[in-house]
Scaffold this active site. Sequence first.
Site, PDB file in Angstrom:
ATOM      1  N   GLU A  57      27.188 -43.151  -5.536  1.00 35.80           N
ATOM      2  CA  GLU A  57      28.469 -42.411  -5.880  1.00 35.80           C
ATOM      3  C   GLU A  57      28.217 -40.820  -6.330  1.00 35.80           C
ATOM      4  O   GLU A  57      29.044 -40.105  -5.773  1.00 35.80           O
ATOM      5  CB  GLU A  57      29.021 -42.813  -7.293  1.00 35.80           C
ATOM      6  CG  GLU A  57      29.744 -44.206  -7.005  1.00 35.80           C
ATOM      7  CD  GLU A  57      28.758 -45.174  -7.345  1.00 35.80           C
ATOM      8  OE1 GLU A  57      29.231 -46.562  -7.584  1.00 35.80           O
ATOM      9  OE2 GLU A  57      27.611 -45.184  -7.618  1.00 35.80           O
TER      10      GLU A  57
ATOM     11  N   PHE B 165      33.773 -55.676 -19.316  1.00 40.26           N
ATOM     12  CA  PHE B 165      32.456 -55.542 -18.244  1.00 40.26           C
ATOM     13  C   PHE B 165      32.912 -54.211 -17.332  1.00 40.26           C
ATOM     14  O   PHE B 165      33.955 -54.166 -16.845  1.00 40.26           O
ATOM     15  CB  PHE B 165      32.478 -56.892 -17.426  1.00 40.26           C
ATOM     16  CG  PHE B 165      31.462 -56.681 -16.352  1.00 40.26           C
ATOM     17  CD1 PHE B 165      30.047 -56.450 -16.514  1.00 40.26           C
ATOM     18  CD2 PHE B 165      31.961 -56.508 -15.036  1.00 40.26           C
ATOM     19  CE1 PHE B 165      29.322 -56.357 -15.481  1.00 40.26           C
ATOM     20  CE2 PHE B 165      31.047 -56.515 -13.935  1.00 40.26           C
ATOM     21  CZ  PHE B 165      29.376 -56.235 -14.089  1.00 40.26           C
ATOM     22  N   GLN B 166      31.982 -53.423 -17.444  1.00 36.67           N
ATOM     23  CA  GLN B 166      31.896 -52.282 -16.828  1.00 36.67           C
ATOM     24  C   GLN B 166      33.329 -51.229 -17.202  1.00 36.67           C
ATOM     25  O   GLN B 166      33.848 -50.518 -16.468  1.00 36.67           O
ATOM     26  CB  GLN B 166      32.058 -52.399 -15.144  1.00 36.67           C
ATOM     27  CG  GLN B 166      31.022 -52.775 -14.564  1.00 36.67           C
ATOM     28  CD  GLN B 166      30.936 -52.865 -13.177  1.00 36.67           C
ATOM     29  OE1 GLN B 166      32.007 -52.901 -12.507  1.00 36.67           O
ATOM     30  NE2 GLN B 166      29.539 -52.776 -12.578  1.00 36.67           N
TER      31      GLN B 166
ATOM     32  N   LYS C 296      43.439 -51.382 -13.217  1.00 33.95           N
ATOM     33  CA  LYS C 296      43.337 -52.271 -12.244  1.00 33.95           C
ATOM     34  C   LYS C 296      44.936 -52.969 -11.813  1.00 33.95           C
ATOM     35  O   LYS C 296      45.376 -53.345 -10.772  1.00 33.95           O
ATOM     36  CB  LYS C 296      42.241 -53.619 -12.324  1.00 33.95           C
ATOM     37  CG  LYS C 296      42.043 -54.368 -11.098  1.00 33.95           C
ATOM     38  CD  LYS C 296      40.937 -55.246 -11.226  1.00 33.95           C
ATOM     39  CE  LYS C 296      40.784 -55.867  -9.923  1.00 33.95           C
ATOM     40  NZ  LYS C 296      39.534 -56.635  -9.929  1.00 33.95           N
TER      41      LYS C 296
ATOM     42  N   MET D 255       9.395 -24.291  -7.661  1.00 34.62           N
ATOM     43  CA  MET D 255       9.877 -23.200  -8.648  1.00 34.62           C
ATOM     44  C   MET D 255       9.645 -23.518  -9.856  1.00 34.62           C
ATOM     45  O   MET D 255       8.905 -22.544 -10.654  1.00 34.62           O
ATOM     46  CB  MET D 255      11.457 -23.455  -8.482  1.00 34.62           C
ATOM     47  CG  MET D 255      12.274 -22.128  -9.138  1.00 34.62           C
ATOM     48  SD  MET D 255      11.570 -20.583  -8.477  1.00 34.62           S
ATOM     49  CE  MET D 255      12.757 -20.438  -7.077  1.00 34.62           C
TER      50      MET D 255
END
Length: 581
Positions: A66, A128-129, A178, A492
């Site tokens: 993502e 869940f999630q 959802k 760097m």
Amino acid sequence: MDQKLQGNSDETTLSKNLTGSQVVLEIFRYEGVITIFGYPGGAIIPIYDALYDYQEKLEHILVRHEQGAIHAAQGYARVSGKVGVVLATSGPGATNLVTGLADALLDSTPIVCITGQVYAHLLGTDAFQEIDVIGITTPVTKWNYQVTDAEELPTVLAKAFYVARSGRPGPVVIDVTKNAQLQKIAFYQYKPCDFLRSYKPIPVPDMELVVQAAMLINAAKRPFVIIGQGVLLGKAETELLRFIEKTGIPVAWTIMGMSAIPTDHPLAVGMVGMHGNYGPNLLTNECDVLIAIGMRFDDRVTGRLDQYATQAKVVHLDIDRSEIDKNVKADIPVCGDCKDTLPLLTGLVMTKVHHEWHKRFKDCAVIENKEVIRNQIYPSGNELTMAEVIHNLNELTKGEAIIVTDVGQHQMITCRYASYKHSRSNITSGGLGTMGFAIPAAIGASYGDATRQVIAIMGDGGIQMNIQELGTIMQFKPNVKLVILNNSFLGMVRQWQEFFHERRYSFVAIESPDFVQVAQGYGIPGKRVEQREELQSALQQMLHHKGSYLLEIVVGKEDNIFPMVPQGKSVSDVVLHKNEI
């Protein structure tokens, strides 16, 4: 009773009853969305199910992470000037967006992210999630909102696109449960948003202040313009050229303002900042009027604030009132879109030239060329340098390419030495400095403008942070060229450890895989270059190859970036050699 929805997309006949998921996609089409970057998951399956029927109408790029999706959307937005769109699921899908959201917020990039969420009745149950997406993303978004009822979607999404693109752009997150994705609603028409009562994205310029600014500029003997990304975001490149060409004022850019004017313009004097050009940094503290246009006086630009341009009167043009006086006190603040304010100012300033003042910049350029540039692009040693790679690339691209950089030494070298003829050609992570930005941003940039060559330049550290996006290139075959400047260090950090920590190289030496073989595993051809004699032909081979290509170039391990304004020092303390630190 059905009505036709007209917008930037093809004319579409709408059923009076659409699911929330279908409503989201129809609104995308109305808002002119063509390309979406995303990754499916459980809580956003209904939107992806609806997307199955939109495959001829909306292009979806399946990334491998993502974070890759949102960086790709950033690259797309920065090149095209349009809103980048991202789809992600709940929980880890949403949290994986956070770095990209922060990057987009700091670099003012318009993004709309739709995240799936658990059913509304499960909110707060640690399902869940399930994660508090609104709470997590509030500090890194311009606006966010959770939709639990599909009836809200038309109004909320209209506001999302308006907020993301208007004024000072930024990222927006809309979290959709959802049940709202599955819920059917009567949807006959879509009304885009162009006004919110509490939101004033574009200030109305104060003409009295514009007049005062013009008077100050007209009286100046040593005026100096510094431009930032606000010129690009305001699409004010033409207005800027008219202003500087009438006034004859030398102009420099921040790293984010680069490519707003051609780098070879007669009035262009280079880049300001920690690794910017010698003259623009040094002479910031000698100008009598400093005109800042669409830039925010970042610490990497100013160095020590108490010693920054204290001798100068400051005119600050910016669309965001919060930037006025935040870091540098403005004597004359001109709030507004620079596409509007620059013509107002141009109409009042006098036609001038500043020969003696320009000579000061040219003299500084001669010193920098002798002490730094010549040795970097024409090195006497056997090792290749990053600067000579970019110099050779310039000779082949002739300033026509879009160049995307990751973060580190290669980024500073590219921004110092790359040539640009066209606007929106320098794509980099400025404010957040996100390693792993380059590959996905280059993918997005290639969809933002498919007519131009896109070249991603990165180090051997940064490429490994989102190397999985080679899979996206394999599947969708965007035409991007990948250049790795491999010095076997996190360069760097190593440079700072060398200069400021007695060469105590603590965990900066990095072992890497055979990048050419890795690329070949993804079906991407490539080559490794170690000798100077191979460089030009290898670059030509890469650029002439049809499709993506990876070129790994081995450069000096302890190649340092100069000039440099050491942290905590004034821009007047810019140094050209490490023995001056």
